[in-house]
Scaffold this active site. Structure first.
Site, PDB file in Angstrom:
ATOM      1  NE  ARG A   1      -2.091   0.652   4.112  1.00 54.99           N
ATOM      2  CZ  ARG A   1      -1.412   1.298   5.073  1.00 54.99           C
ATOM      3  NH1 ARG A   1      -0.909   2.500   4.858  1.00 54.99           N
ATOM      4  NH2 ARG A   1      -1.212   0.739   6.244  1.00 54.99           N
TER       5      ARG A   1
ATOM      6  CG  HIS B   1      -5.623   2.105   7.188  1.00 55.20           C
ATOM      7  ND1 HIS B   1      -5.778   0.816   6.718  1.00 55.20           N
ATOM      8  CD2 HIS B   1      -6.753   2.393   7.878  1.00 55.20           C
ATOM      9  CE1 HIS B   1      -6.954   0.348   7.123  1.00 55.20           C
ATOM     10  NE2 HIS B   1      -7.553   1.284   7.816  1.00 55.20           N
TER      11      HIS B   1
ATOM     12  CE1 TYR C   1       1.700   2.388   8.937  1.00 57.81           C
ATOM     13  CE2 TYR C   1       0.484   4.002  10.243  1.00 57.81           C
ATOM     14  CZ  TYR C   1       0.600   3.221   9.110  1.00 57.81           C
ATOM     15  OH  TYR C   1      -0.365   3.292   8.136  1.00 57.81           O
TER      16      TYR C   1
HETATM   17  C1  LIG Z   1     -13.749  -6.476  13.244  1.00 59.30           C
HETATM   18  C2  LIG Z   1     -12.922  -5.239  13.066  1.00 59.30           C
HETATM   19  N1  LIG Z   1     -11.897  -5.001  13.881  1.00 59.30           N
HETATM   20  C3  LIG Z   1     -11.133  -3.883  13.720  1.00 59.30           C
HETATM   21  C4  LIG Z   1     -11.436  -2.980  12.715  1.00 59.30           C
HETATM   22  C5  LIG Z   1     -10.577  -1.744  12.520  1.00 59.30           C
HETATM   23  N2  LIG Z   1      -9.804  -1.873  11.297  1.00 59.30           N
HETATM   24  C6  LIG Z   1     -10.154  -1.233  10.165  1.00 59.30           C
HETATM   25  S1  LIG Z   1      -9.120  -1.561   8.906  1.00 59.30           S
HETATM   26  C7  LIG Z   1      -8.159  -2.575   9.855  1.00 59.30           C
HETATM   27  C8  LIG Z   1      -6.929  -3.231   9.293  1.00 59.30           C
HETATM   28  C9  LIG Z   1      -7.224  -4.260   8.278  1.00 59.30           C
HETATM   29  O1  LIG Z   1      -6.025  -4.674   7.675  1.00 59.30           O
HETATM   30  P1  LIG Z   1      -5.982  -5.604   6.400  1.00 59.30           P
HETATM   31  O2  LIG Z   1      -6.987  -6.691   6.546  1.00 59.30           O
HETATM   32  O3  LIG Z   1      -4.577  -5.989   6.194  1.00 59.30           O
HETATM   33  O4  LIG Z   1      -6.502  -4.661   5.215  1.00 59.30           O
HETATM   34  P2  LIG Z   1      -5.836  -3.348   4.580  1.00 59.30           P
HETATM   35  O5  LIG Z   1      -6.443  -2.169   5.283  1.00 59.30           O
HETATM   36  O6  LIG Z   1      -4.375  -3.421   4.760  1.00 59.30           O
HETATM   37  O7  LIG Z   1      -6.228  -3.361   3.130  1.00 59.30           O
HETATM   38  C10 LIG Z   1      -8.664  -2.637  11.156  1.00 59.30           C
HETATM   39  C11 LIG Z   1      -8.057  -3.423  12.244  1.00 59.30           C
HETATM   40  C12 LIG Z   1     -12.549  -3.262  11.876  1.00 59.30           C
HETATM   41  N3  LIG Z   1     -12.884  -2.468  10.857  1.00 59.30           N
HETATM   42  N4  LIG Z   1     -13.265  -4.413  12.055  1.00 59.30           N
END
Ligand SMILES: Cc1ncc(C[n+]2csc(CCOP(=O)(O)OP(=O)(O)O)c2C)c(N)n1
Ligand SMILES: [Mg+2]
Length: 373
Positions: A264, A268, A277
């Site tokens: 990415r 985020h 970070y």
């Molecule tokens: C059940 C849940 N826990 C925590 C969150 C907060 N949250 C939003 S995005 C994220 C990270 C997700 O990472 P990844 O699956 O690697 O996807 P990326 O954003 O890197 O595409 C988190 C923990 C959420 N949306 N849903």
């Protein structure tokens, strides 16, 4: 990780040159030009959406820059009626099916924008990490029981594999042997958590071994390599004859887990500051693998793309996105919709909030309310 040395399926090197002499791509020249154009469109869309957010015209937005190879490489391998479930970052997988203006209005909070996407077999955006993976497996199971010829492709991130939902869904997919492709977009980060702190496994793909179906690792910034592995996974999903088991199980299996390794480039979301970070040096190192220039070099050296075509693509992409944004932002979401869909009958507390909003709207009017309150 040195990505050049990574154990991934890859066709183009970091500069966009084929790794194997005499490599024959799996797509026609015309389709590869379209693929290049679509990746550029998604990159431009990303820039414009971030700019709309900065102008206060759009809520939070999740950037997809760097991840277009996996998104379009996978979409090009699907039939129009295969279902897509996505997380919130895989914009390319949505806009590949058209409906760009509707997608803009959806991100503007206009729920109806989604109706058009559903008609194109795209399930609503999922924000509860991992929660859509069991849905994808359930849809694939339904498809199998009904004897349909559809595959279901489910995009999620590296972070999602830490959710119980992922493991329950993968287990179910294996036991009930359903036509699903689990597409893990390992972009190295889950907000501020790096992939190496997400799992003690050597790869995300190897998690498939535990569930008894194939796990494949691909360079997700190489759309041709991604197209190849997704094509194989979709064939396996649709045709039991051609399917084969994972390393631990010789039984024919229809699901596949694909780990598409990528990065990415941006934050985020627009609510995040990645400089707290991760180092710029890391970002720059990964930018060398950008899928767009790599594909451009490959196509130029094949004689499939030239300056004139690239200029025409540039104009087309700019105009298409501008038109979609004009149409997509020309909507008036009804604030009352906020109260729909979560409850069949509103609890008293929520009903009171709805009435309060009505009173405010009457007193101030919608525009002043949005501006001043
Ligand atoms: C059940 C849940 N826990 C925590 C969150 C907060 N949250 C939003 S995005 C994220 C990270 C997700 O990472 P990844 O699956 O690697 O996807 P990326 O954003 O890197 O595409 C988190 C923990 C959420 N949306 N849903
Ligand atoms: Mg991630």
């Amino acid at each position: 990780m040195d990505f050049a040395e990574a154990d991934v399926h890859r066709r183009l090197d970091v500069d966009g040159r084929p790794l194997e002499e005499g490599y024959e791509p799996p797509l026609s020249d015309e389709r590869m030009r379209e693929l290049y154009r679509d990746m550029r469109l998604a990159r431009h869309f990303d820039k414009r959406m971030i700019s709309l957010q900065r102008q206060g015209r759009l809520g939070t937005y999740a950037s997809s820059a760097g991840q277009e190879g996996s998104q379009f490489g996978s979409m090009y391998a699907l039939a129009d009626d295969d279902w897509i479930l996505y997380q919130y970052r895989e914009h390319g997988s949505v806009i590949d099916r058209g409906g760009l203006a509707e997608y803009v209005s959806y991100w503007m909070g206009y729920e109806e924008g989604n109706a058009e996407l559903t008609r194109h077999h795209i399930a609503p955006l999922n924000i509860g990490i991992g929660a859509h993976i069991p849905h994808a497996v359930g849809m694939a199971w339904a498809s199998k029981l009904k004897g349909d010829e559809n595959a279901v492709v489910c995009h999620f991130g590296d972070g999602s594999t830490s959710q119980g939902d992922f493991h329950e869904a993968a287990n179910f997919a294996g036991v009930f042997d359903v036509p699903v492709v689990l597409m893990c977009n390992n972009n190295q980060w889950a907000i501020s958590v790096p992939a190496e702190e997400q799992t003690a496994s050597r790869t995300f793909a190897q998690k498939a071994d535990a569930y008894g179906f194939p796990g494949v690792r691909v360079d997700g910034m190489d759309p041709l390599a991604t197209f190849e592995v997704v094509t194989e996974a979709v064939e396996r999903a649709k045709n039991l004859e051609q399917s084969h088991g994972g390393e631990t199980d010789e039984k024919p299996m229809r699901p596949t887990l694909i780990e598409a390794v990528q990065y990415r480039f941006g934050a985020h979301t627009t609510a995040d500051d990645p400089t707290v970070y991760r180092d710029d040096e890391e970002v720059e190192r990964w930018k060398r693998w950008d899928p767009i220039p790599r594909m451009e070099t490959y196509l130029r050296e094949r004689g499939t793309l030239d300056d004139e075509t690239i200029d025409a693509i540039e104009t087309d992409v700019t105009e298409t996105v501008a038109d979609a944004i004009d149409r997509g932002t020309d909507v008036e979401p009804d604030p009352d919709k906020l109260f729909d869909d979560a409850y069949a009958e509103l609890p008293d507390r929520i009903e009171q909030q709805r009435e309060y909003l009505h009173r405010l709207r009457e007193e101030y009017g919608d525009e002043a309310l949005l501006r001043e309150h």
